[in-house]
Design a protein around this motif. Structure first.
Motif, PDB file in Angstrom:
ATOM      1  N   ARG A   1      -8.631  -7.559 -12.073  1.00 41.79           N
ATOM      2  CA  ARG A   1      -7.256  -7.790 -12.493  1.00 41.79           C
ATOM      3  C   ARG A   1      -6.597  -6.504 -12.914  1.00 41.79           C
ATOM      4  O   ARG A   1      -7.230  -5.720 -13.602  1.00 41.79           O
TER       5      ARG A   1
ATOM      6  N   LYS B   1      -4.543  -6.957  -6.407  1.00 36.17           N
ATOM      7  CA  LYS B   1      -3.550  -7.664  -5.604  1.00 36.17           C
ATOM      8  C   LYS B   1      -4.111  -8.007  -4.235  1.00 36.17           C
ATOM      9  O   LYS B   1      -4.513  -7.129  -3.489  1.00 36.17           O
TER      10      LYS B   1
ATOM     11  N   ASN C   1      -4.705 -16.307  -1.931  1.00 37.77           N
ATOM     12  CA  ASN C   1      -4.587 -15.459  -3.108  1.00 37.77           C
ATOM     13  C   ASN C   1      -5.567 -15.948  -4.177  1.00 37.77           C
ATOM     14  O   ASN C   1      -5.223 -16.696  -5.080  1.00 37.77           O
TER      15      ASN C   1
ATOM     16  N   ASN D   1      -4.773 -15.025  -7.883  1.00 38.19           N
ATOM     17  CA  ASN D   1      -3.815 -15.903  -8.541  1.00 38.19           C
ATOM     18  C   ASN D   1      -4.424 -17.267  -8.809  1.00 38.19           C
ATOM     19  O   ASN D   1      -4.223 -17.852  -9.867  1.00 38.19           O
TER      20      ASN D   1
ATOM     21  N   ASN E   1      -6.533 -16.817 -11.856  1.00 39.39           N
ATOM     22  CA  ASN E   1      -5.750 -16.501 -13.055  1.00 39.39           C
ATOM     23  C   ASN E   1      -4.910 -17.676 -13.524  1.00 39.39           C
ATOM     24  O   ASN E   1      -4.579 -17.775 -14.695  1.00 39.39           O
ATOM     25  N   THR E   2      -4.491 -18.520 -12.586  1.00 37.93           N
ATOM     26  CA  THR E   2      -3.611 -19.626 -12.964  1.00 37.93           C
ATOM     27  C   THR E   2      -4.350 -20.957 -12.952  1.00 37.93           C
ATOM     28  O   THR E   2      -3.726 -22.004 -13.021  1.00 37.93           O
TER      29      THR E   2
ATOM     30  N   ALA F   1      -0.795 -24.603  -4.064  1.00 40.65           N
ATOM     31  CA  ALA F   1       0.284 -23.624  -4.206  1.00 40.65           C
ATOM     32  C   ALA F   1      -0.251 -22.332  -4.812  1.00 40.65           C
ATOM     33  O   ALA F   1       0.154 -21.235  -4.433  1.00 40.65           O
ATOM     34  N   GLY F   2      -1.182 -22.459  -5.753  1.00 40.00           N
ATOM     35  CA  GLY F   2      -1.748 -21.280  -6.392  1.00 40.00           C
ATOM     36  C   GLY F   2      -2.559 -20.444  -5.416  1.00 40.00           C
ATOM     37  O   GLY F   2      -2.554 -19.217  -5.460  1.00 40.00           O
TER      38      GLY F   2
ATOM     39  N   GLY G   1       0.265 -20.176  -1.914  1.00 38.60           N
ATOM     40  CA  GLY G   1       1.687 -19.923  -2.108  1.00 38.60           C
ATOM     41  C   GLY G   1       2.473 -21.226  -2.037  1.00 38.60           C
ATOM     42  O   GLY G   1       2.060 -22.167  -1.350  1.00 38.60           O
ATOM     43  N   GLY G   2       3.589 -21.271  -2.751  1.00 36.93           N
ATOM     44  CA  GLY G   2       4.360 -22.497  -2.886  1.00 36.93           C
ATOM     45  C   GLY G   2       4.821 -23.101  -1.576  1.00 36.93           C
ATOM     46  O   GLY G   2       4.999 -24.312  -1.470  1.00 36.93           O
TER      47      GLY G   2
ATOM     48  N   ASN H   1       4.795 -13.065  -5.554  1.00 30.42           N
ATOM     49  CA  ASN H   1       5.794 -13.751  -4.734  1.00 30.42           C
ATOM     50  C   ASN H   1       5.489 -15.229  -4.677  1.00 30.42           C
ATOM     51  O   ASN H   1       4.333 -15.617  -4.659  1.00 30.42           O
ATOM     52  N   ASP H   2       6.545 -16.033  -4.630  1.00 30.07           N
ATOM     53  CA  ASP H   2       6.312 -17.455  -4.397  1.00 30.07           C
ATOM     54  C   ASP H   2       7.562 -18.093  -3.822  1.00 30.07           C
ATOM     55  O   ASP H   2       8.638 -17.493  -3.833  1.00 30.07           O
ATOM     56  N   THR H   3       7.380 -19.302  -3.297  1.00 27.86           N
ATOM     57  CA  THR H   3       8.469 -20.057  -2.708  1.00 27.86           C
ATOM     58  C   THR H   3       8.461 -21.426  -3.357  1.00 27.86           C
ATOM     59  O   THR H   3       7.398 -21.982  -3.589  1.00 27.86           O
ATOM     60  N   ILE H   4       9.635 -21.947  -3.668  1.00 29.00           N
ATOM     61  CA  ILE H   4       9.682 -23.289  -4.254  1.00 29.00           C
ATOM     62  C   ILE H   4      10.463 -24.213  -3.330  1.00 29.00           C
ATOM     63  O   ILE H   4      11.184 -23.765  -2.442  1.00 29.00           O
TER      64      ILE H   4
ATOM     65  N   ALA I   1       3.847 -24.288 -10.417  1.00 30.76           N
ATOM     66  CA  ALA I   1       2.940 -23.379  -9.707  1.00 30.76           C
ATOM     67  C   ALA I   1       3.527 -21.967  -9.666  1.00 30.76           C
ATOM     68  O   ALA I   1       2.827 -20.988  -9.928  1.00 30.76           O
TER      69      ALA I   1
ATOM     70  N   ASN J   1       3.600 -20.523 -13.295  1.00 31.63           N
ATOM     71  CA  ASN J   1       2.267 -20.085 -13.733  1.00 31.63           C
ATOM     72  C   ASN J   1       1.877 -18.760 -13.076  1.00 31.63           C
ATOM     73  O   ASN J   1       1.230 -17.909 -13.687  1.00 31.63           O
ATOM     74  N   LYS J   2       2.271 -18.625 -11.809  1.00 36.58           N
ATOM     75  CA  LYS J   2       1.956 -17.395 -11.090  1.00 36.58           C
ATOM     76  C   LYS J   2       2.667 -16.200 -11.728  1.00 36.58           C
ATOM     77  O   LYS J   2       2.067 -15.147 -11.938  1.00 36.58           O
TER      78      LYS J   2
ATOM     79  N   ALA K   1       0.987 -15.325 -15.002  1.00 32.03           N
ATOM     80  CA  ALA K   1      -0.301 -14.655 -14.831  1.00 32.03           C
ATOM     81  C   ALA K   1      -0.098 -13.202 -14.385  1.00 32.03           C
ATOM     82  O   ALA K   1      -0.868 -12.327 -14.756  1.00 32.03           O
TER      83      ALA K   1
END
Lengths: 341, 386
Positions: A15, A18, A24, A27, A30-31, A304-305, A308-309, B212-215, B224, B227-228, B231
């Motif tokens: 940590r 990347k 990931n 992430n 970590n989450t 998602a974690g 990615g979302g 980076n993230d997408t919602i 999500a 939280n990212k 972190a």
């Protein structure tokens, strides 16, 4: 993908390492607890809405698509309570009797809005069709039509506001209670998960132990026989819708406290997810709805974690398909009718 | 589609003054008073854009802004009265809809008294109608169509008086870097506008972008992504999307204890962003836009306020600048479509929002991006991003 994989301990030690692969892991790890608790919280709301689908399906073999709008109306019930009490959207949280009184009115109005909508739905959209012995497809169309009509009516009534209606913070549900790893578990997380468990248990007791519950199970098993044996089938169906509506109202109340905002299309995506949860757990099965909801919330957030979302829904539905391939009736099977009567 | 929400951003920003451009416009007014212009009767300059429907207010803002310039002109030049945006004659209400704009463009071009066009207001309708204006040789300047691709069609008659969408991303990067960011998170809503802008910001930030993230903007829960960000321990978060979800996002970030400065583009520039998130929650959030704030020019602001009893609204200053360019063309004594077209291409003077000079592609030179900050419950203009 495999090339980039690093063992668990490397990712933690490295940590803020990347990751450049599509997964990931940094992430994800970590989450992990943050996503677990927030996933369970959202899952609890899925579960409560899923009950509306499951109950009606268990008794009528009908997917009541408008259940998501029944829920949405419930969130406006909570909002109406705040309007009636004149709670400003930017006020200090209440305490003591004032807090309890406000929460009680929110809950009551949410249940009245949702329950009332569910009963009206049955009386206006489904009962007339049943009287005419309409084919199943017609019920489905009626359900979808009712769903759209309610959402659009609320949208039109509110001048199709894109933004949400903010709620005042009546209860400080953002208070940190304790930490899991480095995630602050707040009052709202405990409230929504605990609330779902309590409502779910109450419902299980109602269906399995009360006279009305027995009636519901009887109609679910064999409506004709139940009718011959003196069960008022229309009455039981009405009760089923009402109970599903009450559960949606409870979900709406918890949603209102959890997100402190709502809008006319708030039910749409949640409804789809809740329906998915119901199918995942085994539609028609109360325990299945609970487990399905919590599981879906978890899978979504973990997915998602990790990916990615933008992959959240892809993963959730991929899991659903996989589960249905192995267990076509969902994790717990359809048992409302076949439960130990 | 992209335009709908960004245009809903009603600029009510108050406060600090940016005084550039004042002297030149005052000088222009004096020059006009000194020498009155004579021209043919019945010359019209048309407006096309949304004057009704969901985004009707935005078209009206444009008309209101430009009208100030025409009022001044018609008062100063008795022998050269120019009609602008008159209902049923030189006003073309497309509702911002490309399908409705197309037949209106034919009607507009059929009226030979119309020598120039302010508009179309939005990108979609501009794309749909521009080939017709191009063919007819009618010069147009849009006060609001910001889709970057519009300038890539080789249209000689196309001009836009504000920076395009692609210029906003670098502006945001400059803004974030200028604030001394060490680690930035970027979230988008997967929409064409939101993801496009977020991607430009991502590539501009380079190594500064650590998460980076997408919602899904239709969803209720962004945990999500939240939280990212938590972190990754970022100190700035850029959100590419619209104000409704931005309000939800900033609220959920703060609820989870994320204290990073929230940054948004012009899709977030709306008072409702603050109203919905709550003043304390939104406090300190930075927002950029390519449209100038209402108080960009005090003289214009005063005239606008006198006529409409409110501060200049979003895109009104840009529309005023469009009108000034065409009026300068007529003043140069060439009230024909061809002459105005040639004049506009060679135009080089200060406007109230920026210095105006068009590139051969029709873009205004310079990439002016304006920035705002949520301060005590209102959007406060904090200056041009440099």
């Amino acid at each position: 993908m495999v090339r980039h994989f690093r063992p668990f301990y490397v990712a933690v030690r490295a940590r803020p390492f990347k990751h450049r692969s599509c997964m990931n892991f940094t992430n994800f790890i970590n989450t992990f607890w943050a996503n677990t608790i927030s996933g369970l919280s959202l899952g609890a709301i899925y579960a409560l809405i899923a009950l509306g689908y499951t109950l009606v399906y268990g008794v009528l073999r009908l997917i009541n698509f408008a259940n998501s709008e029944v829920f949405m109306l419930g969130t406006f019930g909570s909002l109406a309570a705040l309007w009636i009490l004149g709670v400003p959207s930017a006020g200090a949280p209440k305490a003591g009797i004032a807090l309890l009184g406000t929460l009680a009115l929110m809950l009551v109005l949410s249940i009245l809005f949702s329950g009332g909508a569910a009963i009206l739905l049955e009386l206006l959209a489904y009962r007339p069709l049943r009287r005419r012995n309409s084919p199943r497809l017609v019920f489905l169309i009626s359900a979808i039509g009712a769903s759209l009509a309610i959402a659009e009516a609320v949208g039109a009534f509110g001048a199709r506001k894109r933004e949400e209606y903010p709620f005042g913070r009546v209860w400080n549900t953002r208070k940190n209670l304790f930490k899991i790893s480095d995630f602050d578990v707040q009052v709202r997380h405990v409230m929504v998960i605990g609330g779902a468990l309590i409502m779910m248990s109450g419902l299980a007791l109602f269906v399995n132990k009360t006279r009305l519950g027995r009636g519901m199970r009887a109609v679910a098993q064999d409506a004709e026989t139940a009718r011959i044996l003196g069960v008022n089938v229309d009455h039981v169906i009405l009760i089923t819708f009402a109970v599903g509506g009450v559960m949606a109202g409870g979900a709406a109340f918890l949603y209102a406290l959890f997100f402190e905002a709502t809008r006319y299309n708030a039910g749409f995506l949640l409804g789809v997810k809740a329906f998915t949860a119901a199918v995942l757990g085994g539609i028609g099965n109360i325990t299945g709805a609970l487990v399905g909801g919590l599981l879906l919330g978890l899978i979504e957030n973990w997915g998602a974690g990790l990916f990615g979302g933008q992959w959240k829904d892809v993963i959730a539905f991929a899991v659903l398909v996989l589960v249905l391939m192995v267990r076509p009736t969902g994790l717990f099977g359809e048992t409302l009718g076949r439960s130990r009567a | 589609m992209i335009k709908n929400f960004r245009f809903a951003a009603a600029s009510t920003a108050a406060a600090m003054l940016v005084a550039f451009g004042v002297t030149s416009s005052q000088a222009a007014t004096k020059a006009k008073a000194a020498k009155t212009v004579t021209c043919a009767k019945g010359i019209k300059i048309a407006f096309m854009g949304a004057l009704s429907g969901d985004n009707g207010q935005l078209g009206q803002n444009m008309v209101d802004g430009a009208q100030i310039a025409f009022d001044d002109w018609n008062k100063a030049n008795k022998n050269c009265q120019i009609e602008f945006a008159k209902k049923g004659s030189s006003s073309f209400d497309s509702q911002g809809d490309p399908a409705q704009a197309s037949p209106l463009a034919d009607k507009l071009l059929g009226d030979k008294k119309i020598v120039a066009l302010i508009g179309p207001g939005f990108s979609g309708e501009t794309k749909a109608t521009m080939p017709k204006f191009e063919e007819a040789g009618l010069s147009m300047i849009t006060p609001g169509a910001t889709n970057a691709k519009l300038a890539e069609n080789g249209w000689k008659q196309f001009h836009r008086i504000l920076a395009n969408d692609d210029k906003q991303g670098p502006g945001i990067v400059t803004l974030i870097k200028g604030k001394g960011a060490k680690a930035v998170g970027v979230i988008d809503d997967a929409s064409e506008y939101g993801k496009g802008l977020a991607d430009t910001v991502r590539s501009g930030l380079g190594a500064l972008d650590v998460a980076n993230d997408t919602i899904d903007p239709k969803g209720s829960d962004f945990s999500a992504a939240v939280n990212k960000m938590k972190a990754a321990n970022v100190d700035f978060i850029f959100y590419g999307g619209y104000y409704a979800e931005a309000a939800k996002m900033v609220k959920q970030l703060r609820d989870a204890g994320v204290k990073a400065t929230f940054v948004g583009g012009d899709g977030v520039l709306d008072q409702k962003f603050i109203d919905n998130a709550g003043a304390t929650t939104a406090e300190g959030s930075l927002i950029t836009a390519t449209g100038a704030p209402g108080n960009v020019n005090p003289a214009f602001q005063a005239k606008f306020k006198a006529k409409y009893s409110k501060d200049p609204t979003l895109y009104a200053p840009e529309a005023y600048d469009c009108a000034q360019v065409f009026l300068a063309a007529i003043k140069a004594g060439k009230p024909t479509r061809a002459a105005i077209s040639a004049f506009v291409s060679a135009y080089d003077a200060d406007g109230i929002t920026k210095h105006i000079k068009f590139t051969p592609q029709g873009e205004v030179a310079g990439d002016t991006v304006f920035s705002y900050q949520a301060t005590s419950g209102v959007l406060k203009y904090i200056g041009i991003v440099k």
